[in-house]
Design a protein around this motif. Structure first.
Motif, PDB file in Angstrom:
ATOM      1  N   ARG A 124      92.140  92.732  50.467  1.00 36.39           N
ATOM      2  CA  ARG A 124      92.049  91.296  50.213  1.00 36.39           C
ATOM      3  C   ARG A 124      90.677  90.947  49.648  1.00 36.39           C
ATOM      4  O   ARG A 124      90.573  90.182  48.678  1.00 36.39           O
ATOM      5  N   ARG A 125      89.627  91.488  50.243  1.00 35.21           N
ATOM      6  CA  ARG A 125      88.282  91.215  49.766  1.00 35.21           C
ATOM      7  C   ARG A 125      88.122  91.688  48.331  1.00 35.21           C
ATOM      8  O   ARG A 125      87.518  91.005  47.487  1.00 35.21           O
ATOM      9  N   LEU A 126      88.658  92.858  48.027  1.00 34.12           N
ATOM     10  CA  LEU A 126      88.565  93.428  46.692  1.00 34.12           C
ATOM     11  C   LEU A 126      89.312  92.558  45.675  1.00 34.12           C
ATOM     12  O   LEU A 126      88.806  92.283  44.579  1.00 34.12           O
ATOM     13  N   THR A 127      90.516  92.104  46.042  1.00 37.22           N
ATOM     14  CA  THR A 127      91.318  91.257  45.153  1.00 37.22           C
ATOM     15  C   THR A 127      90.648  89.915  44.921  1.00 37.22           C
ATOM     16  O   THR A 127      90.553  89.429  43.785  1.00 37.22           O
ATOM     17  N   GLU A 128      90.155  89.310  45.993  1.00 35.11           N
ATOM     18  CA  GLU A 128      89.533  87.991  45.878  1.00 35.11           C
ATOM     19  C   GLU A 128      88.201  88.068  45.140  1.00 35.11           C
ATOM     20  O   GLU A 128      87.770  87.093  44.525  1.00 35.11           O
ATOM     21  N   HIS A 129      87.543  89.211  45.204  1.00 32.25           N
ATOM     22  CA  HIS A 129      86.282  89.388  44.479  1.00 32.25           C
ATOM     23  C   HIS A 129      86.534  89.285  42.978  1.00 32.25           C
ATOM     24  O   HIS A 129      85.764  88.635  42.253  1.00 32.25           O
ATOM     25  N   ALA A 130      87.607  89.915  42.501  1.00 34.50           N
ATOM     26  CA  ALA A 130      87.912  89.910  41.071  1.00 34.50           C
ATOM     27  C   ALA A 130      88.584  88.613  40.633  1.00 34.50           C
ATOM     28  O   ALA A 130      88.255  88.056  39.582  1.00 34.50           O
ATOM     29  N   THR A 131      89.533  88.130  41.443  1.00 35.64           N
ATOM     30  CA  THR A 131      90.302  86.939  41.069  1.00 35.64           C
ATOM     31  C   THR A 131      90.490  86.060  42.294  1.00 35.64           C
ATOM     32  O   THR A 131      91.481  86.202  43.024  1.00 35.64           O
ATOM     33  N   PRO A 132      89.558  85.166  42.568  1.00 36.14           N
ATOM     34  CA  PRO A 132      89.684  84.285  43.735  1.00 36.14           C
ATOM     35  C   PRO A 132      90.986  83.496  43.699  1.00 36.14           C
ATOM     36  O   PRO A 132      91.338  82.913  42.676  1.00 36.14           O
ATOM     37  N   GLY A 133      91.699  83.518  44.819  1.00 35.77           N
ATOM     38  CA  GLY A 133      92.964  82.810  44.931  1.00 35.77           C
ATOM     39  C   GLY A 133      94.193  83.666  44.696  1.00 35.77           C
ATOM     40  O   GLY A 133      95.322  83.252  45.003  1.00 35.77           O
ATOM     41  N   GLN A 134      94.017  84.880  44.182  1.00 36.71           N
ATOM     42  CA  GLN A 134      95.163  85.712  43.827  1.00 36.71           C
ATOM     43  C   GLN A 134      95.852  86.326  45.044  1.00 36.71           C
ATOM     44  O   GLN A 134      97.066  86.544  45.029  1.00 36.71           O
ATOM     45  N   TRP A 135      95.087  86.592  46.099  1.00 37.93           N
ATOM     46  CA  TRP A 135      95.669  87.231  47.282  1.00 37.93           C
ATOM     47  C   TRP A 135      96.747  86.363  47.913  1.00 37.93           C
ATOM     48  O   TRP A 135      97.786  86.859  48.340  1.00 37.93           O
TER      49      TRP A 135
END
Length: 219
Positions: A124-135
Motif C-alpha cells: 500500500r505504501r509503495l502504491t500510494e507513493h507512486a499514485t496517491p489514491g490508487q490503493w
C-alpha cells in the motif's frame, strides 16, 4: 535542530564535498520526489543493477518485484540510488560542463517481508507513493498475487546525499573573455493528460486522483 545523517565509510563525501548534504530532510525530499530507483546487488559474484519502483514509509524504503527475481532475494548488502536531473550546466569550456541534480544513495542489508499484514501495508505504501489514491480505487492483490510478490524493506539509516544547483563556475576564469554563451538548461518533468485503455468503456471516467495530476510536475 537538523536531523543529521550519520557519516560512515560508505557515506562519507570524499569528492565534491560542497555538494554533499547530511540533512535527513534532503534525503526524504529526494526520495519523495520520485518512485523509481536503481537497486545494486551482487549475484553469483557479479554486480547487477536493476531499476524498480519503491515507496518510502518514514525511515524505511520498500522495494518490490517478482519472487523469481534474483536481485530481490535479500540476505546480502545492497546499494539503492535515486537521481533527479534538474538541468545541464553549460560553461564556456567543455571541461567545466556539468549537471544540476539531486541524488541519494542508500546502503544496507534489506529484510524480506514475510508477514502477510506487513506485506500488504508495504505494498500500500509503495502504491500510494507512486499514485496517491490508487490503493483505495483499484482491486487489491489476492493471496496468489501476494505469494508471487517479493517485498523488501531497507532502513534509511545509512545514506549519502548530494545536490548540485546553480550556474557554471568559470565566470571569473580566463574563459570568460571568450565571448561564449554560458548558463543552465533546466529540465523539468510534467505529467501528461491521462490516456484511457483502448478497450475501456467510454462511460468510465478518469478518477479524480489521477485526473488532477495532469499538468503537474514530477520530481
Amino acid at each position: 535542530m537538523t536531523d543529521a545523517l550519520p557519516v560512515t565509510d560508505l557515506t562519507r563525501h570524499s569528492r565534491l564535498r560542497e555538494q554533499g548534504s547530511l540533512d535527513r530532510a534532503d534525503l526524504e525530499a529526494i526520495l519523495d520526489a520520485g518512485f523509481v530507483c536503481h537497486l545494486g546487488v551482487v549475484i553469483e559474484g557479479r554486480p547487477v543493477v536493476v531499476p524498480t519502483v519503491y515507496g518510502r514509509d518514514g525511515r524505511d524504503l520498500y522495494l518490490h518485484g517478482s519472487v523469481a527475481s534474483r536481485s530481490l532475494a535479500g540476505g546480502g548488502p545492497v546499494c539503492v540510488t535515486v537521481t533527479h536531473v534538474d538541468g545541464l550546466v553549460l560553461a564556456r569550456s567543455v571541461f567545466e560542463h556539468g549537471v544540476n541534480y539531486r541524488s541519494a544513495m542508500i546502503h544496507g542489508v534489506p529484510r524480506k517481508v514475510t508477514d502477510p499484514d506487513e506485506k500488504l501495508a508495504g505494498l500500500r505504501r509503495l502504491t500510494e507513493h507512486a499514485t496517491p489514491g490508487q490503493w483505495s480505487y483499484a482491486r487489491l492483490p489476492n493471496r496468489k498475487e501476494l505469494a508471487a510478490t517479493t517485498l523488501l524493506v531497507l532502513s534509511l539509516d545509512e545514506a549519502s546525499v548530494k545536490i548540485r544547483t546553480g550556474g557554471p563556475d568559470d565566470g571569473d576564469s580566463p574563459d570568460a573573455d571568450l565571448g561564449l554563451w554560458a548558463g543552465t538548461l533546466p529540465l523539468t518533468s510534467t505529467w501528461g493528460t491521462p490516456v484511457p485503455d483502448p478497450v475501456l468503456p467510454p462511460h468510465i471516467p478518469v478518477p479524480d486522483h489521477i485526473a488532477r495530476r495532469g499538468g503537474t510536475g514530477q520530481g
